[in-house]
Design an enzyme around this catalytic site. Structure first.
Site, PDB file in Angstrom:
ATOM      1  N   SER A 171       0.836  -1.193   0.000  1.00  0.00           N
ATOM      2  CA  SER A 171       0.000   0.000   0.000  1.00  0.00           C
ATOM      3  C   SER A 171       0.881   1.256   0.000  1.00  0.00           C
ATOM      4  O   SER A 171       1.657   1.461  -0.926  1.00  0.00           O
ATOM      5  CB  SER A 171      -0.960  -0.031   1.190  1.00  0.00           C
ATOM      6  OG  SER A 171      -1.945   0.959   1.068  1.00  0.00           O
ATOM      7  N   GLU A 213      -9.015  -5.299  -4.763  1.00  0.00           N
ATOM      8  CA  GLU A 213      -8.310  -4.198  -4.101  1.00  0.00           C
ATOM      9  C   GLU A 213      -9.237  -3.113  -3.560  1.00  0.00           C
ATOM     10  O   GLU A 213      -9.097  -2.661  -2.435  1.00  0.00           O
ATOM     11  CB  GLU A 213      -7.313  -3.558  -5.079  1.00  0.00           C
ATOM     12  CG  GLU A 213      -6.052  -4.356  -5.322  1.00  0.00           C
ATOM     13  CD  GLU A 213      -5.014  -4.201  -4.226  1.00  0.00           C
ATOM     14  OE1 GLU A 213      -5.247  -3.428  -3.288  1.00  0.00           O
ATOM     15  OE2 GLU A 213      -3.978  -4.870  -4.312  1.00  0.00           O
TER      16      GLU A 213
END
EC number: 3.1.1.1
Length: 561
Positions: A263, A385
């Site tokens: 991330s 996602e």
């Protein structure tokens, strides 16, 4: 092959070792002793190693500075353990309720959840002192080093000469550039896996970097007042340079450094790869970029200046120089309140184009291959996602279009219209990869912010890399982290022990050799040509086309916004 007793890793066993027997490393500016020895994992932990001066006073919003003072005193980091000031957007609380409801098969009342979080105005009030982590401090630029016992013992041979060093894995944490710390993850499972083949194993380094207003303010006004954009990136860079200078003292090989992050950590790694537009060679040989995240459309000059103005208003000052002179607690409170009150569905902080460290949009730098072509790459993303990040209130065309306006604030009207009508049209008959408005928003966030970024990375380097898809349900953003750091614990539905151990073997093998393939395990294909990935899911492991092999990814890399 040595078999790991995962049950034994459930117990974190720190052997009582006489302090004099714990290894000491002379860093020049201080002598740092291991804080303890883990008798289960057979590794030493060097905790809270300072890699920069405290970024206080004139060093606030400025370049990190290597430690200046020289001391022969032996320290072990005990009593430090600071984490950088933390914050979180309030709308994440609503999203958390949404994810919990949907994954449990329950209905979700967005209005009720939103009102519970926002109507009482808790998101625009100062944080109660009791809610603040006592470890939060601006003086947080520390790192931890985990070193297998055999690596320490083999630093030098019987003649006093250095032995070949162990491979090194440096980790940058996630947290949307506003939260997280070096202590978030326990690397004991990775270290154990690295010793399965009877080798000495790998060294693991966890790094703190500045967050929120302390690390990611940017913009022309901020710079004109002496602020340094992307201070968090400079922190990371200084830590990587620290590894290059000092890791041999722990038994590591500076030419075999892999940087891993998920991330925000993966996005940071992308920025480290494209840093200075290839003008400076990166201080690492390999990267593992997991769901590398940044939102390129959310950083406009107006937004950057508005964030600074809002921050100064919360502090009741009119300039950055005045902010530098304030007590630390005032800045911690303002940082928390600024992030908490951001509009629903919007990102807050992250890397910004600054003309120096980030000379241009990273997607454009990757398109122009302004990177060191020799860097070896392993990427991964999850199959779903955007599920927890696409706003739960996207239920029709109107709310989808409003979300496009939020996510692509830096884009012009033509790009936004093309997004809604052509790239992600409201067609739910099965001919597009979504069946609802929220899935439509999910795909938009996924491709703009993470999955397409993995494709750009692979296309920028000379040597074909490798890619993995994590498809264990719910396969949402960050759900693979528990597998990467599996140490025998965990019983959630998103953790599959077999998949977790496979992922760890692949990661460790890549750190050691630049190739994630282990004899006897499913083969990870090279990512080139038609772009295939190894998909790890509940129903098996198989090679599949990458989700990034689309015209939409091509568009997002080339369009100006």
């Amino acid at each position: 092959m040595q078999i790991i007793n995962w049950a034994s890793l459930l117990l974190v066993t720190w052997e009582t070792v006489v302090a004099a027997e714990l290894p000491i490393v002379d860093l020049g500016y201080q002598r740092h002793q291991a804080i303890g020895f883990n008798s289960t994992g057979r590794y030493y932990q060097f905790s809270n190693v300072r890699y920069a001066e405290p970024p206080l006073g004139p060093l606030r919003f400025s370049l990190p500075v290597s430690p200046r003072n020289r001391s022969h005193e032996v320290v072990n980091g005990k009593g430090l353990g600071n984490i950088c000031p933390q914050s979180q957007a309030c709308w994440f609380n609503v999203q958390g309720d949404f994810v919990s409801a949907v994954t449990a098969g329950s209905t979700f009342n967005f209005t009720a959840a939103y009102d519970q979080v926002y109507q009482q105005d808790e998101c625009t009030k100062p944080r109660p002192v009791a809610d603040q982590n006592p470890l939060e401090s601006e003086d947080c630029l520390f790192l931890d080093v985990y070193v297998p016992e055999k690596v320490i013992s083999k630093r030098r041979d019987g003649n006093g000469k250095s032995n070949p060093g162990a491979p090194v894995l440096v980790y940058f944490q996630d947290g949307a550039y506003v939260s997280g710390s070096k202590s978030d993850q326990n690397p004991s499972g990775l270290i154990a896996t690295s010793r399965e083949d009877g080798s000495t194993g790998i060294i693991y380094v966890g790094v703190n970097y500045r967050l929120g207003v302390f690390g990611w303010l940017s913009g022309q006004k901020f710079q004109s007042e002496g602020g340094l954009p992307n201070a968090g990136l400079y922190d990371e860079r200084l830590a990587l340079e620290w590894v290059q200078r000092h890791i041999t003292k722990f038994g590591g090989d500076p030419s075999r450094v892999t940087v891993m992050g998920v991330s925000a950590g993966g996005g940071s790694i992308t920025m480290q790869l494209t840093a200075y537009g290839r003008a400076i060679r990166p201080p690492f040989a390999q990267i593992i970029a997991q769901s590398p995240a940044w939102e390129p459309g959310t950083k406009t000059p107006a937004i950057e200046d508005d964030l600074l103005d809002s921050f100064l208003t919360l502090l009741n000052v009119s300039s950055l120089e005045e902010a530098r002179r304030l007590p630390s607690q005032a800045l911690l409170d303002a940082n928390y309140e600024l992030v908490a009150s951001r509009p629903y569905g919007s990102g807050v902080f992250g890397p910004a184009i600054d003309g120096s460290f980030v000379p241009d949009s990273p997607k454009r730098l990757l398109l122009e291959r302004k990177v060191d072509p020799s860097v070896r790459i392993l990427t991964s993303y999850t199959a779903n996602e955007g599920f927890m990040l696409a706003p739960a209130n996207v239920t029709d065309d109107a709310t989808f279009n409003r979300y496009v306006d939020v996510l692509l604030r830096g884009a012009n009207a033509s790009v936004r219209a093309h997004t809604s009508r052509v790239l992600y049209p409201p067609i739910f008959n099965g001919s597009w990869p979504y069946h609802s408005q929220h899935e439509r928003a999910n795909l938009l966030w996924s491709e703009v912010s993470t999955t397409c970024n993995t494709r750009y990375l692979h296309q920028a380097v000379a040597t074909p890399g490798y890619a993995i898809e994590y498809a264990v349900k719910p396969a949402m953003h960050l759900s693979d982290t528990s597998s990467v750091f599996y140490n025998g614990q965990g019983s959630s539905s998103s953790l599959n022990a077999t998949i977790a151990q496979l992922m760890q073997r692949q990661i460790v093998q890549f750190v050691k050799t630049g190739n994630p393939n282990v004899k006897g395990d499913p083969h990870v294909p090279l990512y080139h040509g038609q772009a295939h990935v190894l998909s790890l899911g509940d129903n098996g492991v198989r090679v599949e086309p990458a989700l990034t092999n689309t015209d939409r990814c091509t568009y997002w890399q080339q369009v100006e916004f």
